[in-house]
Design a protein around this motif. Structure first.
Motif, PDB file in Angstrom:
ATOM      1  N   SER A 131     -23.611  26.206   8.088  1.00  0.00           N
ATOM      2  CA  SER A 131     -22.352  26.701   8.653  1.00  0.00           C
ATOM      3  C   SER A 131     -22.533  27.196  10.082  1.00  0.00           C
ATOM      4  N   LEU A 132     -23.755  27.464  10.478  1.00  0.00           N
ATOM      5  CA  LEU A 132     -24.030  27.948  11.832  1.00  0.00           C
ATOM      6  C   LEU A 132     -24.137  26.816  12.858  1.00  0.00           C
ATOM      7  N   ILE A 133     -24.292  25.590  12.401  1.00  0.00           N
ATOM      8  CA  ILE A 133     -24.459  24.455  13.319  1.00  0.00           C
ATOM      9  C   ILE A 133     -23.159  24.222  14.079  1.00  0.00           C
ATOM     10  N   GLU A 134     -23.300  24.122  15.399  1.00  0.00           N
ATOM     11  CA  GLU A 134     -22.158  23.849  16.260  1.00  0.00           C
ATOM     12  C   GLU A 134     -22.399  22.513  16.954  1.00  0.00           C
ATOM     13  N   SER A 135     -21.339  21.732  17.072  1.00  0.00           N
ATOM     14  CA  SER A 135     -21.487  20.445  17.754  1.00  0.00           C
ATOM     15  C   SER A 135     -20.406  20.313  18.812  1.00  0.00           C
ATOM     16  N   GLU A 136     -20.717  19.542  19.834  1.00  0.00           N
ATOM     17  CA  GLU A 136     -19.736  19.250  20.871  1.00  0.00           C
ATOM     18  C   GLU A 136     -19.943  17.823  21.332  1.00  0.00           C
ATOM     19  N   VAL A 137     -18.853  17.190  21.731  1.00  0.00           N
ATOM     20  CA  VAL A 137     -18.918  15.834  22.245  1.00  0.00           C
ATOM     21  C   VAL A 137     -19.298  15.941  23.718  1.00  0.00           C
ATOM     22  N   VAL A 138     -20.312  15.161  24.117  1.00  0.00           N
ATOM     23  CA  VAL A 138     -20.790  15.157  25.493  1.00  0.00           C
ATOM     24  C   VAL A 138     -20.299  13.872  26.143  1.00  0.00           C
ATOM     25  N   LYS A 139     -19.734  13.961  27.327  1.00  0.00           N
ATOM     26  CA  LYS A 139     -19.308  12.763  28.036  1.00  0.00           C
ATOM     27  C   LYS A 139     -20.522  11.933  28.404  1.00  0.00           C
ATOM     28  N   VAL A 140     -20.361  10.600  28.324  1.00  0.00           N
ATOM     29  CA  VAL A 140     -21.461   9.699  28.662  1.00  0.00           C
ATOM     30  C   VAL A 140     -21.775   9.863  30.135  1.00  0.00           C
TER      31      VAL A 140
END
Length: 143
Positions: A131-140
């Motif tokens: 539940s602590l894992i955070e993700s974000e989309v990174v621009k190419v």
């Protein structure tokens, strides 16, 4: 029970050449390489089957001979048929390379802070850690 490829039969537990069918296979290769379509080459050679089953005959490596099946087609003829099949597919536009569009490629960055709570039950502890894992989309191109 395993399927025995067209052109062979089993006698006393061994694969042997069915000479009548093998001559039809050789004729199929010859006619196909002379320019006839798969369907027409099969029809003239006297082989009945669907287009896909005829195509499988042209790509079946058992006809080259292996530890179990004796050789029906020589290696050069087999390679010529393989090359011709690819050439015809390209000419007819049947080979499509997947187009990779960079705007469809997404990269993700993951981060996780150090867990501050400890649980005795490993399942609860792993649920908490996930539940602590955070993700974000990174621009190419932006890293």
């Amino acid at each position: 029970m395993q399927h025995v490829p067209y052109g062979y039969k089993i006698e006393n537990g061994k694969a042997v050449i069915d000479h009548e069918a093998a001559s039809k296979i050789k004729e199929l290769y010859r006619l196909y390489l002379s320019g006839l379509s798969l369907s027409n080459a099969a029809k003239v050679a006297g082989i009945k089957g669907y287009h896909s089953s005829i195509a499988r005959i042209l790509t079946n490596k058992h006809y080259l001979g292996d530890g179990y099946y004796p050789q029906i087609i020589d290696n050069d003829t087999f390679k010529q048929a393989e090359t011709e099949k690819l050439r015809r597919a390209e000419r007819l536009g049947r080979i499509r390379e997947p187009s990779s569009k960079e705007e469809n490629i997404k990269k993700y960055r993951f981060s996780m802070p150090t867990p501050k709570q400890l649980y005795d039950d490993p399942f609860i502890q792993s649920e908490y850690a996930y539940s602590l894992i955070e993700s974000e989309v990174v621009k190419v191109g932006a890293e």
